[in-house]
Design a protein around this motif. Sequence first.
Motif, PDB file in Angstrom:
ATOM      1  N   PHE A   1       0.832  -1.201   0.000  1.00 41.32           N
ATOM      2  CA  PHE A   1       0.000   0.000   0.000  1.00 41.32           C
ATOM      3  C   PHE A   1       0.868   1.253   0.000  1.00 41.32           C
ATOM      4  CE2 PHE A   1      -2.364  -3.427   1.963  1.00 41.32           C
ATOM      5  CZ  PHE A   1      -3.667  -3.278   1.518  1.00 41.32           C
ATOM      6  N   ASP A   2       0.266   2.367  -0.341  1.00 42.37           N
ATOM      7  CA  ASP A   2       0.957   3.660  -0.307  1.00 42.37           C
ATOM      8  C   ASP A   2       0.827   4.335   1.053  1.00 42.37           C
ATOM      9  OD1 ASP A   2       1.784   3.554  -3.013  1.00 42.37           O
ATOM     10  OD2 ASP A   2      -0.219   4.180  -3.658  1.00 42.37           O
ATOM     11  N   GLN A   3       0.086   3.733   1.956  1.00 43.83           N
ATOM     12  CA  GLN A   3      -0.208   4.337   3.257  1.00 43.83           C
ATOM     13  C   GLN A   3      -0.592   3.219   4.228  1.00 43.83           C
ATOM     14  OE1 GLN A   3      -3.458   6.692   1.863  1.00 43.83           O
ATOM     15  NE2 GLN A   3      -4.888   4.990   1.818  1.00 43.83           N
ATOM     16  N   PRO A   4      -0.687   3.503   5.521  1.00 41.05           N
ATOM     17  CA  PRO A   4      -1.184   2.487   6.457  1.00 41.05           C
ATOM     18  C   PRO A   4      -2.569   2.006   6.028  1.00 41.05           C
ATOM     19  CG  PRO A   4      -0.212   4.314   7.652  1.00 41.05           C
ATOM     20  CD  PRO A   4      -0.285   4.747   6.209  1.00 41.05           C
ATOM     21  N   ALA A   5      -2.795   0.700   6.130  1.00 43.39           N
ATOM     22  CA  ALA A   5      -4.062   0.135   5.675  1.00 43.39           C
ATOM     23  C   ALA A   5      -4.408  -1.094   6.492  1.00 43.39           C
ATOM     24  CB  ALA A   5      -3.973  -0.218   4.188  1.00 43.39           C
ATOM     25  N   GLN A   6      -5.651  -1.527   6.349  1.00 42.76           N
ATOM     26  CA  GLN A   6      -6.129  -2.715   7.049  1.00 42.76           C
ATOM     27  C   GLN A   6      -6.885  -3.612   6.059  1.00 42.76           C
ATOM     28  OE1 GLN A   6      -7.325   0.489   8.362  1.00 42.76           O
ATOM     29  NE2 GLN A   6      -5.277   0.602   9.308  1.00 42.76           N
TER      30      GLN A   6
ATOM     31  N   GLN B   1       2.882  -2.912   4.271  1.00 46.97           N
ATOM     32  CA  GLN B   1       2.659  -4.184   3.596  1.00 46.97           C
ATOM     33  C   GLN B   1       1.892  -5.149   4.501  1.00 46.97           C
ATOM     34  OE1 GLN B   1       6.440  -5.745   2.305  1.00 46.97           O
ATOM     35  NE2 GLN B   1       6.900  -3.973   1.019  1.00 46.97           N
ATOM     36  N   ILE B   2       1.112  -6.033   3.884  1.00 44.44           N
ATOM     37  CA  ILE B   2       0.412  -7.099   4.586  1.00 44.44           C
ATOM     38  C   ILE B   2       0.689  -8.408   3.841  1.00 44.44           C
ATOM     39  CG2 ILE B   2      -1.839  -8.073   5.223  1.00 44.44           C
ATOM     40  CD1 ILE B   2      -2.890  -5.230   5.489  1.00 44.44           C
TER      41      ILE B   2
ATOM     42  N   SER C   1      -9.149  -1.281   3.445  1.00 42.08           N
ATOM     43  CA  SER C   1      -9.348   0.149   3.707  1.00 42.08           C
ATOM     44  C   SER C   1      -8.821   1.009   2.565  1.00 42.08           C
ATOM     45  CB  SER C   1      -8.666   0.549   5.014  1.00 42.08           C
ATOM     46  OG  SER C   1      -7.264   0.333   4.936  1.00 42.08           O
ATOM     47  N   ALA C   2      -7.951   0.438   1.731  1.00 41.05           N
ATOM     48  CA  ALA C   2      -7.418   1.128   0.550  1.00 41.05           C
ATOM     49  C   ALA C   2      -7.020   0.062  -0.452  1.00 41.05           C
ATOM     50  CB  ALA C   2      -6.221   1.998   0.918  1.00 41.05           C
TER      51      ALA C   2
END
Length: 222
Positions: free
Chosen positions: A168-173, A192-193, A211-212
């Motif tokens: 992702f380009d930002q914090p995400a869930q 990353q996840i 979330s994104a």
Amino acid sequence: MKRLLPLLPLLASLHAPAQAQEREWLSYRKLMEVSRLDKFYAMAPAERDKLDMFAHLNPSNPDLKARDIVLTVVHAGGRTPLPLDAQGNLHLAPNAQWLAEDAKIMTNQPSTSKVAVGPAMNAVVPAGTQWSYGTFMSSIPQSNAAIGKIAGALSMFAPTIRSVILKFDQPAQVTIQSKAGTRQYATDAKHQIRLKPDAALVKENPPMLLSARPHEAELDSE
């Protein structure tokens, strides 16, 4: 991005005179062969629909950036620039006409420049931010089956894919809503996840809520 067949990159000189004038690099046919894109697109669409395969260029000189490399196919219809992105990736399907006429690829680089060219593969990033878990994670067995067909006898040198890393380009869930309960995953310090397939969830195929939308779904051997 997972590089496939790491022992088989083509180390090709990007030759040009000192004035950095354009000259021939290699043939379009050779690029298709060394990247294995010809074999990938020869597979039935249903065998590759969850996969994003491309050629990856890796300059031997760390000071040479992919954005500085200009590659142009010279063919009977004229000149067509190749879409090399900032990461050195070339996304293109084989062009039958260019193959038939043995079109050449020109470069702008000096004679001291060399670049390794090889095949690489990601999972396709689905549209939107609500995906089906089992459908998305089926990119893992599909990638391993595809690698076997693409590599042939050399598949012993190829990686076995075991997970997908969402970048992702930002914090995400990511939230997976299954019958057994809700699972939530958050990005690490690199945004990353990592997801490894869960057999029960693959069979149930519950929704994944993001979330994104990630910019990349890297297939990984860990």
